[in-house]
Design an enzyme around this catalytic site. Structure first.
Site, PDB file in Angstrom:
ATOM      1  N   HIS A  47     -10.638  -2.417   1.781  1.00 58.37           N
ATOM      2  CA  HIS A  47     -10.948  -1.054   1.305  1.00 58.37           C
ATOM      3  C   HIS A  47     -11.900  -1.002   0.110  1.00 58.37           C
ATOM      4  CE1 HIS A  47      -9.239   3.292   1.540  1.00 58.37           C
ATOM      5  NE2 HIS A  47     -10.502   3.185   1.936  1.00 58.37           N
ATOM      6  N   LYS A  65      -5.564  -5.477   3.878  1.00 54.00           N
ATOM      7  CA  LYS A  65      -6.459  -4.319   3.738  1.00 54.00           C
ATOM      8  C   LYS A  65      -7.394  -4.512   2.548  1.00 54.00           C
ATOM      9  CE  LYS A  65      -6.074   0.491   2.306  1.00 54.00           C
ATOM     10  NZ  LYS A  65      -5.217   1.683   2.310  1.00 54.00           N
ATOM     11  N   ASP A  90      -0.417  -0.646  -4.743  1.00 55.81           N
ATOM     12  CA  ASP A  90      -1.718  -0.105  -5.187  1.00 55.81           C
ATOM     13  C   ASP A  90      -1.616   1.277  -5.813  1.00 55.81           C
ATOM     14  OD1 ASP A  90      -1.247   1.311  -2.801  1.00 55.81           O
ATOM     15  OD2 ASP A  90      -3.376   1.396  -2.305  1.00 55.81           O
ATOM     16  N   ASN A  91      -0.564   2.026  -5.470  1.00 52.70           N
ATOM     17  CA  ASN A  91      -0.350   3.364  -6.053  1.00 52.70           C
ATOM     18  C   ASN A  91       1.022   3.860  -5.610  1.00 52.70           C
ATOM     19  OD1 ASN A  91      -2.730   3.934  -3.678  1.00 52.70           O
ATOM     20  ND2 ASN A  91      -0.802   4.999  -3.402  1.00 52.70           N
ATOM     21  N   CYS A 116      -6.099   4.298  -3.178  1.00 58.81           N
ATOM     22  CA  CYS A 116      -6.369   2.932  -2.710  1.00 58.81           C
ATOM     23  C   CYS A 116      -7.638   2.265  -3.250  1.00 58.81           C
ATOM     24  CB  CYS A 116      -6.450   2.911  -1.193  1.00 58.81           C
ATOM     25  SG  CYS A 116      -4.908   3.339  -0.378  1.00 58.81           S
ATOM     26  N   ASP A 158       0.836  -1.202   0.000  1.00 54.57           N
ATOM     27  CA  ASP A 158       0.000   0.000   0.000  1.00 54.57           C
ATOM     28  C   ASP A 158       0.873   1.255   0.000  1.00 54.57           C
ATOM     29  OD1 ASP A 158      -1.988   1.834   0.247  1.00 54.57           O
ATOM     30  OD2 ASP A 158      -2.936   0.923   1.993  1.00 54.57           O
ATOM     31  N   ASP A 159       0.849   1.980  -1.079  1.00 57.08           N
ATOM     32  CA  ASP A 159       1.602   3.240  -1.222  1.00 57.08           C
ATOM     33  C   ASP A 159       3.112   3.024  -1.365  1.00 57.08           C
ATOM     34  OD1 ASP A 159      -0.914   4.267  -0.765  1.00 57.08           O
ATOM     35  OD2 ASP A 159      -0.353   5.539   0.916  1.00 57.08           O
ATOM     36  N   LYS A 184       1.465   9.530  -5.286  1.00 62.72           N
ATOM     37  CA  LYS A 184       0.074   9.137  -5.020  1.00 62.72           C
ATOM     38  C   LYS A 184      -0.909  10.278  -5.292  1.00 62.72           C
ATOM     39  CE  LYS A 184      -2.740   7.621  -1.080  1.00 62.72           C
ATOM     40  NZ  LYS A 184      -2.698   6.979   0.248  1.00 62.72           N
ATOM     41  N   HIS A 234       1.539   2.324   3.935  1.00 64.19           N
ATOM     42  CA  HIS A 234       0.636   3.476   4.118  1.00 64.19           C
ATOM     43  C   HIS A 234       0.890   4.043   5.511  1.00 64.19           C
ATOM     44  CE1 HIS A 234      -3.183   5.602   4.608  1.00 64.19           C
ATOM     45  NE2 HIS A 234      -3.472   5.383   3.336  1.00 64.19           N
ATOM     46  N   SER A 249      -8.280   1.995   5.432  1.00 58.92           N
ATOM     47  CA  SER A 249      -6.877   2.349   5.660  1.00 58.92           C
ATOM     48  C   SER A 249      -6.533   2.427   7.142  1.00 58.92           C
ATOM     49  CB  SER A 249      -6.560   3.690   4.992  1.00 58.92           C
ATOM     50  OG  SER A 249      -6.722   3.566   3.608  1.00 58.92           O
ATOM     51  N   ARG A 258      -7.728  -0.844  -6.076  1.00 59.98           N
ATOM     52  CA  ARG A 258      -8.055  -2.232  -5.708  1.00 59.98           C
ATOM     53  C   ARG A 258      -9.241  -2.753  -6.520  1.00 59.98           C
ATOM     54  NH1 ARG A 258      -5.361  -2.698  -0.405  1.00 59.98           N
ATOM     55  NH2 ARG A 258      -4.030  -0.891  -0.668  1.00 59.98           N
TER      56      ARG A 258
END
Ligand code: MG
Length: 487
Positions: free
Chosen positions: A143, A141, A296-297, A84, A44-45, A317, A244, A166, A88
């Site tokens: 989300h 996660k 994810d980003n 996010c 994540d991130d 992001k 994240h 998150s 996803r």
């Protein structure tokens, strides 16, 4: 010809559908005589520049580096959206979030007060693989909606263990502002300040979740799932909550990375990857499993040293610059994935088509999917079938890439997620020669600008004029059906 039966359990209804399967098994399946297992490890991130094998000078990622050298390292791999929730949704459905309802003008992602989630009418990778009775688990996660009807169990997953949104959400009132401390790379937040639940299947089992041990516990659950004695193949979607912000790592590892707490977090994720690979080897199923590691980003740059690095890419992001949407992507599968550095286009949108092809299952034919089948790139090292990509965020079509050319026509003025950037006029970049989007060639190549504008206009014309204000407030017409019709 074989007949397979697929069961869907949604809203208490059971649907049986028959799927006719032609015997055109690809080389992978034919060779192995059984179906491949799939694992997606989703950070994540995590930015393009955060792994050793993507050039990070201080973060140590030996397990991911080994996966990259034994498998395929993709250098131009894109996520469906730079934040996010929509990213996803794009991964799991193979559809731009503008089609699956998980983007909107007002809110970029789902929050704890959201009463919506990924629409029930969407078909996920897990549901596609259920045609061949795959065991499925989502760990980490989610989300895509925290209410019961939207949790993974209602989207094709047999098992769920993780947080529903998150790790920085539900901040307890008057807790210290994380941003103030982000210049200190070693500052650690108090996990008690974030009232985030840990859920197993549909039950809340811990709140606030202990985030110091979360990566370790996800890893243990993932290994337990892989080890379950069962003749059926499996699909594991392991979506780490980190890096994240707020950042947490196993207390034993904190302070070990030169990169500070962010490095500790990434190195723990790398440790987790190593444990999973070792489990596959111990069970002697590494030759029959495909693992994808990606993010994810891009990095959340406004958190300074607590955010990651996009390496040579511009911004991070939340933006439709390369730093927001181009991420590391490693495919691993010894004996099956042809080792290679792939410097062509790929996307998380392609995963559903690719896994369907490798498992001889069918993707939905009653709706538009935005993916390509990458299986011949993975198995045979052929050229990628993807040559274009559309950059959407917040229900806004900002840019398009065709071949080496990227035309950027919009950018959000206020960016919560990244460093501010003003786009005064359309910008055209040759992103193969100019990876950092530094040299605007719009004035030099007016014909290319014109052609790419037509591409944008044609793509946008697939959607109504009323792009959605809120998440899942209006989804495109083609997804308003139950997923009981796979081609
Ligand atoms: Mg993210």
């Amino acid at each position: 010809m074989k007949i397979h039966f697929l069961k869907y359990y949604k809203f208490g209804f059971t649907f049986f559908i028959s799927v006719f399967s032609i015997m055109s098994l690809n080389s992978f399946v034919t060779k192995k005589q059984n179906l491949p297992n799939f694992i997606i490890i989703f950070a994540d991130d995590l930015g393009y520049g955060d792994l050793g094998c993507y050039g990070n000078p201080t973060i140590k990622t030996p397990h991911l580096d080994k996966m990259a050298s034994e498998g395929q390292k993709w250098t131009q791999f894109y996520v469906a959206d730079p934040v996010c929730t929509p990213s996803r949704a794009g991964l799991l459905t193979g559809r731009y979030p503008i089609r699956n309802g998980m983007t909107s003008k007002k809110r970029a992602v789902l929050f704890p007060d959201s009463n919506k989630g990924l629409p029930n009418s969407e078909i996920t990778i897990a549901e596609v693989l259920k045609q061949k009775n795959y065991r499925t688990a989502m760990i980490g996660k989610w989300h895509l909606g925290h209410l019961k009807e939207f949790l993974p169990g209602n989207h094709g997953f047999d098992y769920y263990y993780g947080i529903p949104y998150s790790n920085d959400m539900n901040l307890i009132k008057d807790s210290p502002n994380y941003r103030k401390f982000s210049e200190d790379p070693n500052w650690i937040a108090n996990p008690m300040n974030y009232n985030v639940p840990l859920i197993e299947n549909y039950k809340e089992i811990e709140r606030p979740v202990d985030q110091f041990t979360i990566t370790k516990r996800y890893t243990e659950k993932a290994i337990d799932f892989i080890k379950e004695k069962n003749k059926d193949p499996f699909f594991l979607y392991l979506a780490h909550s980190l890096p994240h912000v707020p950042l947490f790592a196993d207390p034993k590892t904190i302070g070990t990375s030169k990169r500070g707490l962010y490095g500790d977090v990434i190195e723990e994720i790398d440790w987790s990857v190593g444990k999973i690979i070792q489990t596959l080897k111990d069970l002697n199923i590494d030759g029959n499993t495909i693992v994808l590691f990606t993010s994810d980003n891009g990095p959340w740059l406004s958190f300074k040293t607590h955010g990651g690095s996009a390496g040579p890419l511009k911004a991070g992001k939340g933006t439709t610059f390369e730093g927001g949407q181009r991420v590391p992507a490693i495919f691993w599968g010894p004996g099956n994935i042809k080792p290679k550095v792939v410097s062509e286009l790929g996307s998380t949108l392609d995963v559903i088509n690719t896994f369907a092809s490798l498992s001889d299952t069918k993707i939905p034919n009653d709706r538009k999917l935005d993916g390509f089948d990458l299986s011949n790139v993975l198995i045979k090292g052929e050229k990628s079938p993807r040559n274009e990509f559309y950059y959407w965020t917040r229900a806004s079509l900002n840019a398009v890439r065709v071949g080496k050319w990227k035309l950027h026509i919009k950018q959000l003025d206020k960016i919560n997620y990244s460093l501010p950037y003003k786009l005064k006029s359309p910008e055209l970049y040759d992103v193969e020669s100019d990876i950092s989007e530094s040299y605007n060639l719009a004035n030099k190549h007016s014909e290319i600008v014109k052609n790419l504008r037509i591409k944008l206009k044609n793509h946008l014309s697939e959607f109504s004029d009323n792009l959605p204000d809120n998440l899942a407030s209006r989804i495109s017409k083609d997804s308003n059906r139950h997923p009981d019709n796979l081609k």
